[in-house]
Design an enzyme around this catalytic site. Structure first.
Site, PDB file in Angstrom:
ATOM      1  N   LYS A  51     -27.730  29.302  -3.606  1.00 18.37           N
ATOM      2  CA  LYS A  51     -26.533  30.042  -4.018  1.00 18.37           C
ATOM      3  C   LYS A  51     -25.262  29.217  -3.847  1.00 18.37           C
ATOM      4  O   LYS A  51     -24.342  29.293  -4.655  1.00 18.37           O
ATOM      5  CB  LYS A  51     -26.407  31.329  -3.184  1.00 18.37           C
ATOM      6  N   ASP A  91     -19.433  48.788  10.928  1.00 13.63           N
ATOM      7  CA  ASP A  91     -18.034  48.914  11.309  1.00 13.63           C
ATOM      8  C   ASP A  91     -17.294  49.550  10.120  1.00 13.63           C
ATOM      9  O   ASP A  91     -17.842  49.654   9.019  1.00 13.63           O
ATOM     10  CB  ASP A  91     -17.488  47.515  11.629  1.00 13.63           C
ATOM     11  N   ASP A  93     -13.132  49.382   9.196  1.00  9.33           N
ATOM     12  CA  ASP A  93     -12.114  48.503   8.613  1.00  9.33           C
ATOM     13  C   ASP A  93     -12.619  47.082   8.429  1.00  9.33           C
ATOM     14  O   ASP A  93     -13.237  46.513   9.331  1.00  9.33           O
ATOM     15  CB  ASP A  93     -10.865  48.485   9.508  1.00  9.33           C
ATOM     16  N   LYS A 293     -19.139  49.250  21.376  1.00  6.16           N
ATOM     17  CA  LYS A 293     -20.053  49.495  20.259  1.00  6.16           C
ATOM     18  C   LYS A 293     -21.523  49.357  20.630  1.00  6.16           C
ATOM     19  O   LYS A 293     -22.386  49.882  19.928  1.00  6.16           O
ATOM     20  CB  LYS A 293     -19.692  48.588  19.073  1.00  6.16           C
TER      21      LYS A 293
END
Length: 368
Positions: A51, A91, A93, A293
């Site tokens: 890629k 997550d 933002d 988290k």
């Protein structure tokens, strides 16, 4: 890449007794943690090379972003081709939508997340945004929630396979098609882990008091154009004027001051000793949250195991993938998720789209 892959395999073999017999990788990189899966780095490099044409470049060596994306591909291969993905956490933002924005109906991420639900992969949105009411989360996620409610391909059970964990690990909402904002608040008694239930209100208040004092001192010392905000499970600073941005360096300094102050306080104050916290830079603000988290992801793992009914144990870390953008700078709050899940590090919502396409491709190849 093959050599590093071999070192990681050796490290995994040493993990049960890593303290007494360190691996070669542990000797080279002492802070290295545990791996939940193998990382097929050679295959991932070949995939990304097709890629990005890394090996075709003559003058530019492999970059940080090249390595980050190779590691992402290796982790996706590990949780799909070499394993079974049960839970994907995200997550908010910069991962699902641009900083301070919302997940709008036209976002290409929505179709990819619906595809995960159709494949019976559970979804947890683990965000620092700490709201106590459903309407505020609906405002940020309405494009996705409306698409789930209106989908003609999702079963009722699949619609229930998404939850929102807010404030890092403090507020849980489940999908509710009959609620005005398609989300229903879940009382803490239904989802707190045994360890989280041991965090006393006295200890939480004491920790937030210390954090508040440190933040006030930063406002005064650096003359920050900021206002202090205190919540029941967090305390932080926000710009006094929404049109003014606090310099990144000042935000980073504030995070480190709060973190170091709390660490020193925890060493001398027994009341706070059992309560973990997360001090993080939100881009425009700084907050100190109760928990982090890793706890938020752990709640998702236990919640869906209980909902499944047939599982006696939580979803395992090697069956979980957390996708986020904050793994590097001071106060990077996705970093802690590495303690409970495999992780993928993205830099924008566009990268999340690419990552989910890659994930779907690997999952399809495994099924075929």
């Amino acid at each position: 890449m093959r050599d590093v892959e071999v070192m990681i395999d050796d490290h995994i073999a040493h993990q049960p007794h890593i303290d007494s017999i360190p691996s070669k990788l542990k000797l080279l990189v002492p802070p290295i943690g545990n791996f939940f899966t193998r990382l097929p780095l050679e295959a991932a490099f070949k995939f990304q090379d097709r890629k990005r044409y890394i090996s075709s470049r003559r003058f530019v060596s492999p970059s940080f972003n090249d390595v980050r994306l190779i590691l992402n591909s290796a982790q996706l291969m590990a949780v799909t081709t070499h394993g079974t993905l049960q839970l994907a956490t995200f997550d908010g933002d910069v991962t699902l939508y641009d900083d301070g924005e919302s997940l709008e109906p036209g976002s290409p991420i929505i179709a990819r997340m619906l595809d995960l639900l159709e494949k019976n992969v559970k979804i947890g949105i683990v965000t620092a945004a700490g709201y106590t009411t459903a309407d505020l989360y609906y405002a940020r996620l309405h494009g996705l929630l409306d698409a789930i409610a209106q989908s003609s391909t999702l079963t009722p059970q699949q619609r229930q396979n998404i939850i929102i964990m807010g404030g890092e690990a403090n507020y849980l909402f489940e999908f509710s098609p009959t609620s005005p904002h398609l989300l229903a608040f879940v009382p803490k008694e239904r989802w707190l882990t045994a360890e989280m239930a041991s965090w006393s209100d006295t200890s939480i208040t004491a920790l937030l008091d210390v954090a508040e004092a440190a933040l006030r001192d930063c406002i005064k010392t650096m003359k920050l154009p900021a206002t202090l905000m205190r919540k029941d499970r967090a305390v932080g600073i926000i710009p006094s004027d929404p049109n003014v941005r606090i310099p990144r360096e000042s935000l980073e300094e504030t995070v480190l001051v709060a973190q170091k102050t709390l660490e020193l306080s925890l060493g001398t104050n027994r009341n706070n000793q059992v309560v973990p916290f997360c001090a993080f830079n939100g881009g425009r603000d700084v907050f100190v949250d109760i928990g982090d988290k890793s706890w938020g992801v752990a709640v998702c793992q236990e919640w869906f195991a209980v909902k499944d009914g047939g599982r006696s144990m939580p979803i395992r870390p090697e069956e979980t993938l957390h996708v986020g953008d904050q793994f590097l700078s001071a106060g990077a709050n996705d970093f802690k998720a590495r303690n409970t899940a495999c992780t993928a590090w993205i830099a924008s919502p566009a990268e999340t789209v690419d990552l989910l396409d890659e994930l779907a491709d690997f999952m399809t190849k495994k099924l075929s």
